[in-house]
Design an enzyme around this catalytic site. Sequence first.
Site, PDB file in Angstrom:
ATOM      1  N   SER A 142       5.775 -18.805  40.019  1.00  0.00           N
ATOM      2  CA  SER A 142       5.783 -17.899  40.941  1.00  0.00           C
ATOM      3  C   SER A 142       5.536 -16.313  40.666  1.00  0.00           C
ATOM      4  O   SER A 142       5.081 -15.786  41.455  1.00  0.00           O
ATOM      5  CB  SER A 142       7.341 -17.563  41.806  1.00  0.00           C
ATOM      6  OG  SER A 142       8.290 -17.569  40.694  1.00  0.00           O
ATOM      7  N   LYS A 184      14.084 -19.430  22.147  1.00  0.00           N
ATOM      8  CA  LYS A 184      12.479 -19.556  21.888  1.00  0.00           C
ATOM      9  C   LYS A 184      12.398 -20.089  20.407  1.00  0.00           C
ATOM     10  O   LYS A 184      11.259 -20.509  20.335  1.00  0.00           O
ATOM     11  CB  LYS A 184      11.969 -18.096  21.917  1.00  0.00           C
ATOM     12  CG  LYS A 184      11.950 -17.333  23.248  1.00  0.00           C
ATOM     13  CD  LYS A 184      11.343 -18.230  24.386  1.00  0.00           C
ATOM     14  CE  LYS A 184      11.542 -18.038  25.903  1.00  0.00           C
ATOM     15  NZ  LYS A 184      10.840 -18.965  26.849  1.00  0.00           N
ATOM     16  N   TYR A 243      18.271 -14.918  23.578  1.00  0.00           N
ATOM     17  CA  TYR A 243      16.706 -15.123  23.986  1.00  0.00           C
ATOM     18  C   TYR A 243      15.995 -15.657  22.637  1.00  0.00           C
ATOM     19  O   TYR A 243      15.223 -16.825  22.564  1.00  0.00           O
ATOM     20  CB  TYR A 243      15.845 -13.872  24.399  1.00  0.00           C
ATOM     21  CG  TYR A 243      14.799 -13.850  24.766  1.00  0.00           C
ATOM     22  CD1 TYR A 243      14.454 -14.611  26.017  1.00  0.00           C
ATOM     23  CD2 TYR A 243      13.807 -13.356  23.885  1.00  0.00           C
ATOM     24  CE1 TYR A 243      13.006 -14.908  26.410  1.00  0.00           C
ATOM     25  CE2 TYR A 243      12.315 -13.592  24.610  1.00  0.00           C
ATOM     26  CZ  TYR A 243      12.083 -14.129  25.697  1.00  0.00           C
ATOM     27  OH  TYR A 243      10.862 -14.495  26.083  1.00  0.00           O
ATOM     28  N   ALA A 244      15.937 -14.985  21.692  1.00  0.00           N
ATOM     29  CA  ALA A 244      15.688 -15.429  20.217  1.00  0.00           C
ATOM     30  C   ALA A 244      15.822 -16.989  19.794  1.00  0.00           C
ATOM     31  O   ALA A 244      15.013 -17.677  19.584  1.00  0.00           O
ATOM     32  CB  ALA A 244      15.756 -14.560  19.260  1.00  0.00           C
TER      33      ALA A 244
HETATM   34  P1  NAP Z   1       9.079 -13.411  34.811  1.00  0.00           P
HETATM   35  O1  NAP Z   1       7.959 -12.489  35.396  1.00  0.00           O
HETATM   36  O2  NAP Z   1      10.462 -12.791  34.562  1.00  0.00           O
HETATM   37  O3  NAP Z   1       9.100 -14.806  35.544  1.00  0.00           O
HETATM   38  C1  NAP Z   1      10.151 -15.510  35.222  1.00  0.00           C
HETATM   39  C2  NAP Z   1       9.716 -16.836  35.864  1.00  0.00           C
HETATM   40  O4  NAP Z   1      10.708 -17.817  35.538  1.00  0.00           O
HETATM   41  C3  NAP Z   1       9.767 -16.687  37.439  1.00  0.00           C
HETATM   42  O5  NAP Z   1       8.734 -17.490  38.059  1.00  0.00           O
HETATM   43  C4  NAP Z   1      11.043 -17.339  37.728  1.00  0.00           C
HETATM   44  O6  NAP Z   1      11.264 -18.175  38.927  1.00  0.00           O
HETATM   45  C5  NAP Z   1      11.119 -18.516  36.683  1.00  0.00           C
HETATM   46  N1  NAP Z   1      12.716 -18.808  36.704  1.00  0.00           N
HETATM   47  C6  NAP Z   1      13.500 -18.113  36.219  1.00  0.00           C
HETATM   48  N2  NAP Z   1      14.707 -18.912  36.117  1.00  0.00           N
HETATM   49  C7  NAP Z   1      14.384 -20.048  36.493  1.00  0.00           C
HETATM   50  C8  NAP Z   1      15.113 -21.199  36.823  1.00  0.00           C
HETATM   51  N3  NAP Z   1      16.562 -21.328  36.506  1.00  0.00           N
HETATM   52  N4  NAP Z   1      14.310 -22.355  37.058  1.00  0.00           N
HETATM   53  C9  NAP Z   1      13.053 -22.243  37.443  1.00  0.00           C
HETATM   54  N5  NAP Z   1      12.316 -21.020  37.190  1.00  0.00           N
HETATM   55  C10 NAP Z   1      13.191 -20.043  36.885  1.00  0.00           C
HETATM   56  O7  NAP Z   1       8.990 -13.589  33.020  1.00  0.00           O
HETATM   57  P2  NAP Z   1       7.353 -13.691  32.518  1.00  0.00           P
HETATM   58  O8  NAP Z   1       7.359 -12.545  31.611  1.00  0.00           O
HETATM   59  O9  NAP Z   1       6.407 -14.118  33.046  1.00  0.00           O
HETATM   60  O10 NAP Z   1       7.989 -14.995  31.436  1.00  0.00           O
HETATM   61  C11 NAP Z   1       7.517 -16.240  31.385  1.00  0.00           C
HETATM   62  C12 NAP Z   1       7.760 -17.077  30.185  1.00  0.00           C
HETATM   63  O11 NAP Z   1       7.078 -16.435  29.243  1.00  0.00           O
HETATM   64  C13 NAP Z   1       9.325 -17.152  29.857  1.00  0.00           C
HETATM   65  O12 NAP Z   1       9.527 -18.384  29.210  1.00  0.00           O
HETATM   66  C14 NAP Z   1       9.433 -15.720  28.702  1.00  0.00           C
HETATM   67  O13 NAP Z   1      10.328 -16.124  28.208  1.00  0.00           O
HETATM   68  C15 NAP Z   1       8.121 -16.018  28.245  1.00  0.00           C
HETATM   69  N6  NAP Z   1       7.698 -14.730  27.522  1.00  0.00           N
HETATM   70  C16 NAP Z   1       7.452 -13.834  27.948  1.00  0.00           C
HETATM   71  C17 NAP Z   1       7.177 -12.498  27.426  1.00  0.00           C
HETATM   72  C18 NAP Z   1       7.155 -10.879  28.109  1.00  0.00           C
HETATM   73  O14 NAP Z   1       6.690 -10.083  27.351  1.00  0.00           O
HETATM   74  N7  NAP Z   1       6.971 -11.131  29.224  1.00  0.00           N
HETATM   75  C19 NAP Z   1       6.818 -12.575  26.055  1.00  0.00           C
HETATM   76  C20 NAP Z   1       7.002 -13.705  25.417  1.00  0.00           C
HETATM   77  C21 NAP Z   1       7.380 -15.057  25.804  1.00  0.00           C
HETATM   78  P3  NAP Z   1      11.606 -17.218  40.441  1.00  0.00           P
HETATM   79  O15 NAP Z   1      10.619 -16.214  40.753  1.00  0.00           O
HETATM   80  O16 NAP Z   1      11.782 -18.423  41.298  1.00  0.00           O
HETATM   81  O17 NAP Z   1      12.980 -16.370  39.951  1.00  0.00           O
END
Ligand code: NAP
Length: 248
Positions: free
Chosen positions: A15, A160, A156-157
Amino acid sequence: MFDLSNKVAIVTGGSRGIGRAIAEAFAAQGAYVVLGYANGEAAAQSAVESIVSAGGKAEAVRIDVSAMAATEQTIADVAKRLGRLDILVANAGISVDGLLLRLGEDDLDRVLGVNLKGAVACARAAVKVMMRARTGRIIFMSSVVGEMGNAGQTAYAASKAALLGVTKSIAREYASRQITVNAVTPGFVDTDMTRALTDQQKTSIAESIPLGRTATAREIAAAAVYLASDEAAYVTGHALRVNGGMYM
Ligand code: NAP
């Protein structure tokens, strides 16, 4: 190259942020994409509309990965209805930050429940379908934080880093079925997850990155497109770093 026509992909957490960018990139390569969401139905529908208006094929399905059994059932139902499941991206994730001495058991359970158990549930459901097809692509969204750690991000770490072990184990388990299993380990990406950081924190993070900036979600999506493609058929058990040189 990287043609995903006639493939069905599920992207959890599709989303917003990185998941949405992956869904858009997959659809642009021709895949039919199922965008999973938890609470963000409106955001997921708007992502679907944007994909469809660009000529792609997509739908949104509620897949709250914090409930393992329900997640597996939903993915099985989607695969049955669509007749196949070629690509799964276990991207949904949350972070609950705080110093170790303030880390509550509930916080630890919540983060591991979504980031680790949720991803394993998705993979298990996907593997059941992919085993029969004798082909498939599973991609876990890990993080640079799982590789190098980060003060204030113990839970979180842990989640991951655990995904990297999960990636290698499942890769070994299903290689004979031609299912490849890989992870992407992004550095800092500008999304809702990192939006809480102050400008000062963002500047100091950017200064610590050899390429001098944070990543865009599209740059992470490009790595997922590669790992999902036929061209990556000989890549499995790998963690692809997209971190601007932050960790080598
Ligand atoms: P984000 O913008 O906060 O989006 C999080 C997404 O996860 C949203 O689509 C949310 O859905 C969904 N979500 C949260 N809880 C959920 C649940 N219980 N069941 C199903 N969906 C759920 O995060 P992002 O930065 O795009 O991160 C996406 C992935 O990349 C994550 O795994 C994060 O750890 C990883 N990551 C991010 C970064 C960074 O710097 N941003 C770096 C490394 C890794 P809803 O909209 O429905 O809540």
